[in-house]
Structure formats: C-alpha cells, structure tokens
Design an enzyme around this catalytic site. Structure first.
Site, PDB file in Angstrom:
ATOM      1  N   GLY A  23     -51.507 -22.048 -66.541  1.00 26.68           N
ATOM      2  CA  GLY A  23     -50.410 -21.217 -65.766  1.00 26.68           C
ATOM      3  C   GLY A  23     -50.638 -22.000 -64.255  1.00 26.68           C
ATOM      4  O   GLY A  23     -49.603 -21.553 -63.515  1.00 26.68           O
ATOM      5  N   CYS A  24     -51.101 -22.667 -63.609  1.00 30.04           N
ATOM      6  CA  CYS A  24     -51.480 -22.923 -62.789  1.00 30.04           C
ATOM      7  C   CYS A  24     -49.635 -24.857 -62.281  1.00 30.04           C
ATOM      8  O   CYS A  24     -49.260 -24.099 -61.433  1.00 30.04           O
ATOM      9  CB  CYS A  24     -52.585 -23.938 -61.674  1.00 30.04           C
ATOM     10  N   THR A  25     -49.997 -24.680 -63.451  1.00 29.93           N
ATOM     11  CA  THR A  25     -48.671 -25.772 -63.415  1.00 29.93           C
ATOM     12  C   THR A  25     -47.241 -25.161 -63.968  1.00 29.93           C
ATOM     13  O   THR A  25     -45.832 -25.251 -63.373  1.00 29.93           O
ATOM     14  CB  THR A  25     -48.827 -26.394 -65.001  1.00 29.93           C
TER      15      THR A  25
END
Length: 152
Positions: free
Chosen positions: A44-46
């Site tokens: 998700g952060c990527t």
C-alpha cells in the site's frame, strides 16, 4: 484531534538527503501535502508513494510540495526513494514524535501506524485531512482536488 482550520504544528525532521526539513520555513512559500504512511516498501505504501511520484508535476504546478513521513530510518527512506525514483523528500520520524504531534491514529487493529494526509496551505493552515488505510492512492487524488480548489 487536529481539525481543518487549525494551524499545522511545526516540526523539524531529517530528510533522505540528510538535510533538515522544518515546516515553519515553508510558510508563505508553498502549500504542503504532508502524508503519513506506515512503512517503506510495503504494498500500500509503495502504491501511494508511486502515485504521488507519477503526479508530482501536477502538485508542483498547483504550488505544492509533497512530503512523506514514516517511522522508518533515513537509510530505509534512501533505499525506498532510490528504488522507486521518488522526487520528493521522505522524513524519518523515528520514535513517532511528529506522528503523535499530528495525532495520526493507528490502524483499526492497532498494529500499524495510520495513513493520513494533511493539505496545509501557504499560511500553514490545515485545509484538508484524509484518513484511510485501505484507499492508499485516493490520498493523492483527494489532495490534488483540494489544492485545485485553493488555487481558484
């Protein structure tokens, strides 16, 4: 909890380049999209970081700088930045002091740090807060909408 219309709390943190970023130094210059995310190189952060990267020029055109914050170390941020060619700074909030200052809640299960984006205008006033762990890339589109509205 911080609210829309509140003055954004000032802070100083180190960037991926080792420089010092101080929010108060940005006042009067440009809007800031300050996004807190759980961890470098997670799915998700990527996706969120790469979405900010892919639309970074739009943010620049809207007069804003994008700043990412997590509790990861400067070394972790450097690897993440290089791997995904991120054009904006990531700040190392080791210990979560700034996360606490901005009252960013933990995820529903309380395991991960939360994902919250603040749009801060040139005067340092919070204009928008978006809190969603699941809709990582929506942080980007929502921030752009708010900035476009401020530009009108």
């Amino acid at each position: 909890m911080l609210q829309i219309g509140d003055q954004a709390p000032d802070f100083t943190l180190r960037t991926t380049t080792g420089a010092t970023f101080r929010l108060a130094e940005q006042r009067g210059q440009r809007a800031i999209v300050l996004y807190f995310y759980p961890k470098d190189d997670t799915p998700g952060c990527t996706a969120e970081a790469c979405s900010f990267r892919d639309q970074y020029e739009d943010f620049q055109d809207l007069g804003a700088e994008v700043i990412g914050v997590s509790s990861d170390s400067e070394a972790s941020h450097q690897k993440f930045t290089q791997k995904h060619r991120l054009p904006f700074p990531l700040l190392a909030d080791e210990g979560g002091k700034v996360r606490k200052l901005y009252e960013v809640p933990r995820s529903l299960l309380g395991i991960l740090p939360g994902r919250v984006t603040f749009v801060i205008d040139k005067q340092g006033v919070i204009q928008y807060i978006f809190n969603s762990m699941q809709r990582a890339t929506d942080h980007v589109s929502k921030a752009k909408e708010v900035l476009a509205g401020l530009a009108r």
